[in-house]
Design a protein around this motif. Sequence first.
Motif, PDB file in Angstrom:
ATOM      1  N   THR A  64       0.816  -1.213   0.000  1.00 11.79           N
ATOM      2  CA  THR A  64       0.000   0.000   0.000  1.00 11.79           C
ATOM      3  C   THR A  64       0.846   1.257   0.000  1.00 11.79           C
ATOM      4  O   THR A  64       0.315   2.348   0.069  1.00 11.79           O
ATOM      5  N   GLY A  65       2.096   1.108  -0.056  1.00 11.25           N
ATOM      6  CA  GLY A  65       2.999   2.260  -0.044  1.00 11.25           C
ATOM      7  C   GLY A  65       4.423   1.768  -0.045  1.00 11.25           C
ATOM      8  O   GLY A  65       4.673   0.565  -0.105  1.00 11.25           O
ATOM      9  N   PRO A  66       5.369   2.661   0.042  1.00  8.99           N
ATOM     10  CA  PRO A  66       6.763   2.266  -0.025  1.00  8.99           C
ATOM     11  C   PRO A  66       7.204   1.329   1.097  1.00  8.99           C
ATOM     12  O   PRO A  66       8.058   0.492   0.900  1.00  8.99           O
ATOM     13  N   SER A  67       6.604   1.430   2.283  1.00 14.99           N
ATOM     14  CA  SER A  67       7.102   0.611   3.389  1.00 14.99           C
ATOM     15  C   SER A  67       5.988  -0.089   4.165  1.00 14.99           C
ATOM     16  O   SER A  67       6.236  -0.605   5.232  1.00 14.99           O
ATOM     17  N   SER A  68       4.763  -0.111   3.651  1.00 20.16           N
ATOM     18  CA  SER A  68       3.683  -0.746   4.405  1.00 20.16           C
ATOM     19  C   SER A  68       3.005  -1.827   3.574  1.00 20.16           C
ATOM     20  O   SER A  68       3.070  -1.824   2.357  1.00 20.16           O
ATOM     21  N   GLU A  69       2.367  -2.760   4.263  1.00 22.21           N
ATOM     22  CA  GLU A  69       1.619  -3.819   3.616  1.00 22.21           C
ATOM     23  C   GLU A  69       0.248  -3.902   4.256  1.00 22.21           C
ATOM     24  O   GLU A  69       0.083  -3.576   5.432  1.00 22.21           O
ATOM     25  N   LEU A  70      -0.733  -4.363   3.492  1.00 19.27           N
ATOM     26  CA  LEU A  70      -2.098  -4.472   3.970  1.00 19.27           C
ATOM     27  C   LEU A  70      -2.578  -5.896   3.718  1.00 19.27           C
ATOM     28  O   LEU A  70      -2.492  -6.389   2.598  1.00 19.27           O
ATOM     29  N   THR A  71      -3.047  -6.581   4.754  1.00 21.05           N
ATOM     30  CA  THR A  71      -3.556  -7.933   4.607  1.00 21.05           C
ATOM     31  C   THR A  71      -5.046  -7.875   4.268  1.00 21.05           C
ATOM     32  O   THR A  71      -5.799  -7.152   4.910  1.00 21.05           O
ATOM     33  N   VAL A  72      -5.434  -8.640   3.250  1.00 15.49           N
ATOM     34  CA  VAL A  72      -6.819  -8.687   2.798  1.00 15.49           C
ATOM     35  C   VAL A  72      -7.299 -10.129   2.877  1.00 15.49           C
ATOM     36  O   VAL A  72      -6.601 -11.040   2.418  1.00 15.49           O
ATOM     37  N   ALA A  73      -8.478 -10.362   3.459  1.00 19.95           N
ATOM     38  CA  ALA A  73      -9.055 -11.702   3.556  1.00 19.95           C
ATOM     39  C   ALA A  73     -10.451 -11.697   2.964  1.00 19.95           C
ATOM     40  O   ALA A  73     -11.217 -10.755   3.153  1.00 19.95           O
ATOM     41  N   SER A 108     -13.855 -20.958   9.089  1.00 19.60           N
ATOM     42  CA  SER A 108     -12.425 -21.168   8.859  1.00 19.60           C
ATOM     43  C   SER A 108     -11.818 -21.749  10.126  1.00 19.60           C
ATOM     44  O   SER A 108     -12.163 -21.348  11.229  1.00 19.60           O
ATOM     45  N   LEU A 109     -10.941 -22.707   9.954  1.00 20.19           N
ATOM     46  CA  LEU A 109     -10.348 -23.378  11.102  1.00 20.19           C
ATOM     47  C   LEU A 109      -9.188 -22.618  11.713  1.00 20.19           C
ATOM     48  O   LEU A 109      -8.935 -22.706  12.888  1.00 20.19           O
ATOM     49  N   GLN A 110      -8.460 -21.867  10.886  1.00 20.09           N
ATOM     50  CA  GLN A 110      -7.265 -21.217  11.390  1.00 20.09           C
ATOM     51  C   GLN A 110      -7.276 -19.715  11.118  1.00 20.09           C
ATOM     52  O   GLN A 110      -6.234 -19.109  10.931  1.00 20.09           O
ATOM     53  N   GLY A 111      -8.458 -19.136  11.068  1.00 21.58           N
ATOM     54  CA  GLY A 111      -8.559 -17.693  10.943  1.00 21.58           C
ATOM     55  C   GLY A 111      -8.367 -17.131   9.548  1.00 21.58           C
ATOM     56  O   GLY A 111      -8.106 -15.948   9.385  1.00 21.58           O
ATOM     57  N   GLN A 112      -8.521 -17.963   8.507  1.00 24.14           N
ATOM     58  CA  GLN A 112      -8.333 -17.469   7.151  1.00 24.14           C
ATOM     59  C   GLN A 112      -9.310 -16.358   6.798  1.00 24.14           C
ATOM     60  O   GLN A 112      -9.035 -15.541   5.930  1.00 24.14           O
ATOM     61  N   ALA A 113     -10.465 -16.316   7.451  1.00 23.49           N
ATOM     62  CA  ALA A 113     -11.480 -15.308   7.148  1.00 23.49           C
ATOM     63  C   ALA A 113     -11.280 -14.031   7.966  1.00 23.49           C
ATOM     64  O   ALA A 113     -12.159 -13.189   8.022  1.00 23.49           O
ATOM     65  N   GLN A 114     -10.122 -13.889   8.594  1.00 20.71           N
ATOM     66  CA  GLN A 114      -9.821 -12.708   9.395  1.00 20.71           C
ATOM     67  C   GLN A 114      -8.551 -12.044   8.878  1.00 20.71           C
ATOM     68  O   GLN A 114      -7.719 -12.687   8.251  1.00 20.71           O
ATOM     69  N   ALA A 115      -8.409 -10.761   9.143  1.00 13.50           N
ATOM     70  CA  ALA A 115      -7.202 -10.024   8.739  1.00 13.50           C
ATOM     71  C   ALA A 115      -6.903  -8.985   9.812  1.00 13.50           C
ATOM     72  O   ALA A 115      -7.379  -7.858   9.742  1.00 13.50           O
ATOM     73  N   HIS A 116      -6.131  -9.366  10.806  1.00 17.41           N
ATOM     74  CA  HIS A 116      -5.796  -8.456  11.899  1.00 17.41           C
ATOM     75  C   HIS A 116      -5.115  -7.208  11.345  1.00 17.41           C
ATOM     76  O   HIS A 116      -4.086  -7.293  10.680  1.00 17.41           O
ATOM     77  N   GLY A 117      -5.713  -6.059  11.588  1.00 24.45           N
ATOM     78  CA  GLY A 117      -5.164  -4.803  11.108  1.00 24.45           C
ATOM     79  C   GLY A 117      -5.300  -4.614   9.610  1.00 24.45           C
ATOM     80  O   GLY A 117      -4.692  -3.722   9.042  1.00 24.45           O
ATOM     81  N   GLY A 118      -6.090  -5.466   8.963  1.00 19.79           N
ATOM     82  CA  GLY A 118      -6.247  -5.388   7.515  1.00 19.79           C
ATOM     83  C   GLY A 118      -7.695  -5.205   7.109  1.00 19.79           C
ATOM     84  O   GLY A 118      -8.499  -4.654   7.862  1.00 19.79           O
TER      85      GLY A 118
END
Length: 122
Positions: free
Chosen positions: A8-17, A24-34
């Motif tokens: 999302t920019g030069p030094s940041s990333e954004l997690t999308v789910a 979901s068994l292991q949280g695949q449907a979640q995105a902490h901070g995303g």
Amino acid sequence: MQLETLATGPSSELTVAARGHGYSLQGQAQAHGGIVINMESLNVDEIKVYGGEYPYVDVSGGELWINILNETLRYGLAPRSWTDYLHLTVGGTLSNAGVSGQAFRHGPQISNVQKMEIVTGW
């Protein structure tokens, strides 16, 4: 269901789910901070049952197993293997192989899929 990390920019990333009904068994449907995208609106909501020598059903990944069972029973058919709790979606259970009480006899749900179309959108 894989999580995607987008720059999302030069030094940041954004997690999308992608999230359907939230199975979901292991949280695949979640995105902490995303961002979590609600995919429920993509459900085609149509169940097509085909009879013949090799009967099969054609459904959307967002379809609930209870709806598939009810529709196939109208034709005297039933899925070989389904989840133990029928108010889950096809896509959600297949993303985890679909191991259930019938797996010992007919294999997990994923072993009974003849064809699958996956649209990633990326």
